[in-house]
Design an enzyme around this catalytic site. Structure first.
Site, PDB file in Angstrom:
ATOM      1  N   LYS A 265     -16.389 -45.239  -5.310  1.00 61.94           N
ATOM      2  CA  LYS A 265     -15.647 -44.050  -5.719  1.00 61.94           C
ATOM      3  C   LYS A 265     -14.588 -44.413  -6.758  1.00 61.94           C
ATOM      4  CE  LYS A 265     -15.827 -41.476  -1.346  1.00 61.94           C
ATOM      5  NZ  LYS A 265     -16.565 -40.317  -1.876  1.00 61.94           N
ATOM      6  N   ARG A 339     -24.324 -38.887   6.114  1.00 59.80           N
ATOM      7  CA  ARG A 339     -25.609 -38.406   6.634  1.00 59.80           C
ATOM      8  C   ARG A 339     -26.409 -39.556   7.257  1.00 59.80           C
ATOM      9  NH1 ARG A 339     -27.049 -36.344   0.654  1.00 59.80           N
ATOM     10  NH2 ARG A 339     -24.784 -36.185   0.665  1.00 59.80           N
TER      11      ARG A 339
HETATM   12  N1  BES Z   1     -16.769 -38.633   2.339  1.00 52.78           N
HETATM   13  C1  BES Z   1     -17.457 -38.127   1.211  1.00 52.78           C
HETATM   14  C2  BES Z   1     -17.299 -36.634   1.032  1.00 52.78           C
HETATM   15  C3  BES Z   1     -15.922 -36.133   0.739  1.00 52.78           C
HETATM   16  C4  BES Z   1     -15.553 -35.862  -0.552  1.00 52.78           C
HETATM   17  C5  BES Z   1     -15.045 -35.875   1.761  1.00 52.78           C
HETATM   18  C6  BES Z   1     -14.303 -35.361  -0.814  1.00 52.78           C
HETATM   19  C7  BES Z   1     -13.808 -35.382   1.488  1.00 52.78           C
HETATM   20  C8  BES Z   1     -13.427 -35.113   0.211  1.00 52.78           C
HETATM   21  C9  BES Z   1     -18.947 -38.427   1.300  1.00 52.78           C
HETATM   22  O1  BES Z   1     -19.281 -39.563   1.999  1.00 52.78           O
HETATM   23  C10 BES Z   1     -19.421 -38.587  -0.095  1.00 52.78           C
HETATM   24  O2  BES Z   1     -18.956 -39.466  -0.759  1.00 52.78           O
HETATM   25  N2  BES Z   1     -20.331 -37.739  -0.535  1.00 52.78           N
HETATM   26  C11 BES Z   1     -20.823 -37.782  -1.860  1.00 52.78           C
HETATM   27  C12 BES Z   1     -22.299 -37.509  -1.817  1.00 52.78           C
HETATM   28  C13 BES Z   1     -23.002 -37.757  -3.115  1.00 52.78           C
HETATM   29  C14 BES Z   1     -23.022 -39.228  -3.428  1.00 52.78           C
HETATM   30  C15 BES Z   1     -24.409 -37.236  -3.019  1.00 52.78           C
HETATM   31  C16 BES Z   1     -20.095 -36.708  -2.663  1.00 52.78           C
HETATM   32  O3  BES Z   1     -19.812 -35.651  -2.125  1.00 52.78           O
HETATM   33  O4  BES Z   1     -19.787 -36.961  -3.813  1.00 52.78           O
HETATM   34 ZN    ZN Z   2     -19.238 -41.318   0.794  1.00 53.12          ZN
END
Ligand code: BES
Ligand code: ZN
Ligand code: ZN
Length: 483
Positions: A265, A339
């Site tokens: 991230k 997931r």
């Molecule tokens: N923990 C994140 C989702 C999230 C984003 C929670 C912002 C709280 C605030 C999750 O694990 C994630 O990173 N999801 C990705 C999925 C993508 C790679 C398909 C996302 O939402 O960007």
């Molecule tokens: Zn994530």
């Protein structure tokens, strides 16, 4: 903070302040008759008209034992409900506690006692566990819910509200802990301690056990961290088993920190990813309340707890893992880890006999784009099950919006090399994430709640501190109680 019920006349209640609701479109209640001139001045000057969020304080109110009188805007009668009352009580606590009020009394003239206590206890919470200075000065010491006489209904509402709000604050404390102080094992210890205190069964599956069982999807996420994973299982059994054989499974995402893994991230805002275990913490908070409120249905909580890290042992994009269900998954993005851990927990919940499943997860940024920070996104494979969850959420004032899950979206998860991929592309991201889960629950009635937008407040509200909200604790408890 201690909270208790007191049966006393309005002018006899001893407190640093006594608060009373005033509606925008109604004359003030009889207890405030002696303050008619003051209220008239407030209204005509526009300083206080009874709108939600308004508050006016009178020091040394004549004829009243309490040191201050606070009138609190209740809004229009037609819009007044438990949620409005909860907010009004929270706003009152949060406005008065920095002003030297240690004992606050609330005059119960309108509405549900539960909502008042909830608002007060939730409003009193501060995410200042780790501040060493200036925090004691702010806390309220006692909250008194006062009425001329206490009916059994008021008593019951008060007791229930206190249990629910304490459970919700328990969840908020867990979520607020930074990831160095809230590893998967620490979360498991906290769950075990809570279960012991509440009289629930608790079992922690460690890495070896999960390997034996074949939870390759969960373990693939965990392998990048030096912190060992845990699958936390907490069980509540009612005194009498329901004749339907129903058994509710609550599953909560417990990523104690989400760096994104190798699909890392951006640095900006990454510190917030300590709240990626908010779903797991909500499930544990709900179990705490359920243990005390004793619903008629068996409820088992499952919290897959892992840390999603980068390192030489971390899984790579393109890795193929085998889930507990036997299906293979191509890990196209290591940041779509929620997931991957949830599906092994969902399959395990089915194997342990859960007939109905609900999960809560900070699953996608896409749900924040779709619904902002106001609504939880709800997905289902069963409309009847969804109706139960939506009814529980509505009665607890936790706004929840039904999202689509048409078959067409399923195609997004196709993989050339495994049974399915773990991401669905740029569009409809919250939906493809939900479809991924759905693929593993089969026909078991299931609702998925994406709480990425609602589990954390970036800015304080007048009635709630910045930080973890504890969302879903009340909805889950209500769902079990209403079964
Ligand atoms: N923990 C994140 C989702 C999230 C984003 C929670 C912002 C709280 C605030 C999750 O694990 C994630 O990173 N999801 C990705 C999925 C993508 C790679 C398909 C996302 O939402 O960007
Ligand atoms: Zn994530
Ligand atoms: Zn995550």
């Amino acid at each position: 903070m201690e909270s208790k019920l007191v049966s006393q006349a309005f002018d006899r209640v001893q407190a640093d302040a006594i608060a009373a609701l005033v509606f925008e479109d109604e004359p003030a209640s009889a207890e405030l008759a002696g303050f008619a001139t003051w209220l008239e001045e407030l209204r005509s000057s526009g300083e206080f008209t009874g709108k939600p969020g308004e508050l006016a304080v009178l020091h040394q109110p004549g004829g009243v034992v309490a040191k201050r009188l606070a009138v609190v805007g209740a809004g229009k009668r037609s819009a007044f409900d438990a949620a409005a009352l909860r907010r009004a009580a929270g706003t009152t606590v949060r406005s008065l506690k920095p002003k030297g009020v240690k004992t606050l009394a609330w005059w119960l003239s309108d509405g549900d006692a539960a909502a008042v206590v909830e608002g007060a206890i939730l409003g009193n919470f501060e995410p200042d566990q780790h501040k060493t200075s200036s925090k004691d000065s702010k806390a309220l010491e006692a909250f008194l819910l006062a009425a001329a006489s206490i009916s059994s209904e008021v008593q019951a509402g008060f007791d229930r509200g206190k249990i629910l709000a304490d459970a919700q604050n328990f969840t908020r404390e867990l979520v607020n802990e930074p990831a160095n102080l809230m590893t998967p094992m620490i979360l498991a210890d906290r769950a075990r301690a809570m279960a012991a205190e509440a009289g629930l069964e608790c079992e922690i599956l460690d890495q070896d056990r999960m390997r034996q069982l074949g939870m390759g999807s969960l373990l693939g996420v965990a392998q990048g961290s030096a912190e060992p994973p845990a699958l936390i299982v907490v069980r509540y059994r009612p005194a009498v088993k329901p004749s339907t054989g129903d058994h509710l499974g609550l599953v909560g995402k417990g990523v104690t920190f989400d760096t994104g893994g190798v699909s890392i991230k951006p640095a900006d805002g990454m510190e917030k990813m300590k709240y990626d275990m908010a779903g797991g913490a909500a499930v544990l908070g709900a179990m705490r309340a359920i243990a005390q409120l004793k619903p008629a249905i068996p409820v088992t909580a499952f919290v897959p707890a892992v840390e999603n890290m980068v390192g030489s042992r971390a899984q790579r994009p393109g890795d193929i893992v085998t889930s507990l269900s036997g299906k293979t998954i191509e890990v196209l993005n290591t940041d779509a880890e929620g997931r991957l851990i949830l599906i092994d927990a969902l399959t395990y919940a089915q194997r342990l006999g859960c007939t109905h499943l609900v999960d809560a997860a900070t699953l996608t940024g896409a749900i924040v784009v779709a619904l902002g920070t106001v609504n939880i996104g709800a997905f289902t494979n069963n409309d009847e099950m969804l109706a139960r969850v939506l009814a529980a959420a509505k009665s607890e004032g936790e706004k929840t919006w039904h999202m689509p899950l048409d078959d067409e979206y399923k195609d997004l998860l196709k993989s050339a090399f495994a049974d399915l991929g773990n991401i669905g592309g740029r569009y409809g991201g919250a939906i493809s994430a939900a479809w991924f889960l759905r693929d593993f629950v089969g026909d078991t009635p299931w609702v998925h709640l994406d709480i990425a937008g609602t589990a954390w407040l970036d800015d304080a509200k007048p009635f709630l501190a910045k930080g973890p909200t504890g969302v879903c604790v009340r909805t889950f408890t209500k769902l079990a109680m209403g079964w």
